[in-house]
Design an enzyme around this catalytic site. Structure first.
Site, mmCIF file in Angstrom:
data_model
loop_
_atom_site.group_PDB
_atom_site.id
_atom_site.type_symbol
_atom_site.label_atom_id
_atom_site.label_comp_id
_atom_site.label_asym_id
_atom_site.label_seq_id
_atom_site.Cartn_x
_atom_site.Cartn_y
_atom_site.Cartn_z
ATOM 1 C CB SER A 21 18.979 -17.560 -17.418
ATOM 2 O OG SER A 21 19.923 -18.610 -17.403
ATOM 3 C CE LYS A 22 24.663 -11.194 -19.632
ATOM 4 N NZ LYS A 22 24.540 -10.528 -20.903
#
Ligand code: GLU
Length: 471
Positions: free
Chosen positions: A255-256
Site C-alpha cells: 500500500s502507499k
C-alpha cells in the site's frame, strides 16, 4: 572456446514513475550483469502510445543514474542494437511480422473488443478458461479481403501450434510446463499497428542478445507465449527468472503507506541511493554476509540461486536501518549537500566538518540534521519538557558550578566533567543529563563531548547561565 557475453536488461514501460518494485528488478538485472562481467541494457518499452510519456522516460533515466545503475547500452548512450526505444523499432518489427506471415503462422483478426469480451464471458460461463475461439483463423482469403475492403483494421494473431507442451527452466522457480492448448491464438500486433508486448519484448530480447531476463512474477504466464514466438521465428530465447512480488507486512499488495512509493518520493524524503540499493538487494535475494555493502560487493555476492520464491515482505524498519548505514558511510561533502538549505543557514563553513561528525550517528534524514542545526546554533534555545524537568531537578547551583568548571577547562570534556563532579558530588547520568539538557534542550542526542566542542563558548556560557536561572 568462446562464450557468449552475459547480457541482462531492464525494460520499463514509461507509464509512470519508478517504484520500489521496478527499481528492484532493475537492480537485480544490473547486479547479475556486473557479477558476470556482462552488459546491462536499458530498453524503453513505449509501445503503448496512450500511456507512455516522454517525461516518464526522462525521469526514469535520471532515477537510474541517481541510483548508480548505469547501463552499457541504451538511451542516451546508444550501442550496437540501437534504437533502444521500442517506438523507434517499427521497421524491425515489420520484418518479423513478414516472416511469420510468409510462414502462415499469423493471421489478421477482425474480431471487435466487444465480440471478444462476449466470447470470453460465454467460455467462463461454460467453465472453460477463456482463450481466443479461433473465429478469424478460419477465414478464407476472400473473406479477409472483403473485411479489409470494408476498412476494418485487423489485429495480427499468432497461430499457436496445437498440442505442444512448452517447457523451460525458470532461474528462480525451476522447471515450468505449460500446454499450448491452454494459450490459444494471441495478438502480436494491435489494430493501430503497434506491437503487442509479447512480441516486441521477445523479439528485442533475442535481437539484443539477452542471455538472462529477470522480471516480475506477473510475467510468468507470458513466457510460454514468448517462447512459442521465438521458436516460430527461430530466434534464441533468454533464460527467464521470475521474481516473487514485493508484498506488505500483512502479505497483501504494497500500500502507499507501506512503501508503494515512487523513487522520486523516497528521494525527496532524503533517502540515499545506497540505502535503497542495500535494502532492495536483500528483498527477495539472500546474501551470505550481513551488513553494509558497496555496489561492487552487492554484485560480487549476487546469484540467481539466492533469489527466493516466496513473496518478499517489505519492511520499513530494514530500509531505515539501511538509510542510517548509508548516512554513516557517506563522505562529508556529500552529506553537506544532502542536508540542504535548512542546515546551511545555521552552520558556518568552519563548523561544517565538526557538525557533520557530531550529528552523523544521530540522523537519518535531512530534517534530522536541520533539527540539530537549529538546536545547536539558534540564539533562542527551546527546552523540551523532559529537559525542563531535568534542569529543575539538578537545580541552579549545578549550573553555576558547571559555568565555573567551563571557565577553568573550556571544551576539554573529561577535565570539565571531572571538575564538575568534584564541585557538585554528582556523577553519572545525574551529571550528564542536566548538562545535555541545558546545552541542547534535549535529553537525547549526539555525543556530549562533541557538542561541547562544537558550540561557540559564548553559547555554552549563555545556555548554562539560562539553566541556572530556570526555576
Ligand atoms: N515493459 C515490461 C514491464 O514493464 C517489461 C517486462 C519484462 O521485463 O519483460 O512490465
Amino acid at each position: 572456446m568462446t562464450t557468449q557475453t552475459m547480457k541482462t536488461r531492464f525494460a520499463p514501460s514509461p507509464t509512470g514513475y519508478l517504484h520500489l518494485g521496478n527499481v528492484r528488478t532493475a537492480l537485480f538485472n544490473a547486479l547479475l550483469a556486473r557479477h558476470g562481467n556482462g552488459r546491462f541494457v536499458l530498453r524503453i518499452e513505449d509501445t503503448d502510445q496512450e500511456r507512455s510519456r516522454p517525461e516518464y522516460v526522462a525521469a526514469l533515466l535520471e532515477d537510474l543514474r541517481w541510483l548508480g545503475l548505469d547501463w552499457q547500452e541504451g538511451p542516451e548512450i546508444g550501442g550496437p542494437c540501437a534504437p533502444y526505444a521500442q517506438s523507434e523499432r517499427a521497421a524491425i518489427y515489420a520484418e518479423y511480422y513478414q516472416r511469420l506471415e510468409a510462414a502462415e503462422q499469423v493471421y489478421p483478426c477482425f474480431c471487435t473488443p466487444a465480440e471478444l469480451a462476449l466470447s470470453r464471458k460465454a467460455q467462463r460461463a461454460a467453465g472453460r478458461p477463456p482463450r481466443y475461439a479461433g473465429t478469424c483463423a478460419r477465414l478464407s482469403a476472400a473473406e479477409r479481403q472483403a473485411r479489409l475492403e470494408r476498412g476494418l483494421q485487423p489485429t495480427l494473431r499468432f497461430r499457436t501450434p496445437p498440442g505442444k507442451p512448452v517447457e523451460f527452466t525458470d532461474l528462480v522457480r525451476g522447471p515450468q510446463r505449460f500446454a499450448s492448448d491452454d494459450i490459444g491464438d494471441f495478438i502480436i500486433r494491435r489494430a493501430d499497428g503497434t506491437p503487442q508486448f509479447f512480441f516486441a519484448n521477445a523479439v528485442d530480447d533475442a535481437l539484443m542478445g539477452m542471455t538472462q531476463v529477470l522480471r516480475g512474477e506477473d510475467h510468468l504466464t507470458n513466457t510460454p507465449r514468448q517462447l512459442l514466438l521465438l521458436d516460430a521465428l527461430e530466434l534464441p530465447a533468454p533464460e527467464y527468472g521470475h521474481l516473487a512480488l514485493i508484498v506488505g507486512a500483512d502479505g497483501g499488495p504494497l500500500s502507499k503507506r507501506e512503501g508503494d512509493l515512487s523513487l522520486r518520493e523516497l528521494r525527496a524524503a532524503g533517502y540515499l541511493p545506497e540505502a535503497l540499493l542495500n535494502y532492495l538487494a536483500r528483498l527477495g535475494h539472500h546474501y551470505a554476509q550481513d551488513g553494509w555493502m558497496e555496489l561492487a560487493e552487492l554484485a560480487a555476492g549476487f546469484a540467481t540461486e539466492h533469489l527466493g520464491r516466496a513473496p518478499a515482505r517489505y519492511d520499513e524498519a530494514q530500509l531505515l536501518h539501511g538509510q542510517a548505514e548509508a548516512v554513516r558511510h557517506a563522505v562529508p561533502e556529500r552529506l553537506w549537500t544532502w542536508m540542504g538549505a535548512a542546515v546551511h543557514q545555521w552552520v558556518s563553513p568552519v563548523q561544517r566538518e565538526e557538525f557533520i561528525a557530531t550529528v552523523r550517528p544521530n540522523i537519518r534524514f535531512p530534517v534530522d540534521a536541520a533539527f540539530w542545526a537549529e538546536r545547536l546554533f539558534s540564539a533562542d534555545l527551546t527546552l523540551s519538557e523532559d529537559s525542563q524537568a531535568v534542569i529543575l531537578q539538578a537545580g541552579p547551583e549545578f549550573f553555576i558550578q558547571a559555568l565555573a568548571a567551563y571557565a577553568e577547562h573550556g571544551a576539554a570534556y573529561q577535565p570539565l566533567v571531572e571538575a564538575l563532579k568534584q564541585r557538585t558530588g554528582v556523577k553519572g547520568k545525574n551529571l550528564f543529563m542536566p548538562l545535555r539538557a541545558a546545552l541542547t534542550g534535549e535529553t537525547h542526542g549526539p555525543e556530549l563531548a562533541r557538542i561541547l566542542a562544537l558550540l561557540p563558548p559564548e553559547a555554552v556560557r549563555q545556555r548554562l547561565e539560562a539553566a541556572s536561572l530556570h526555576s
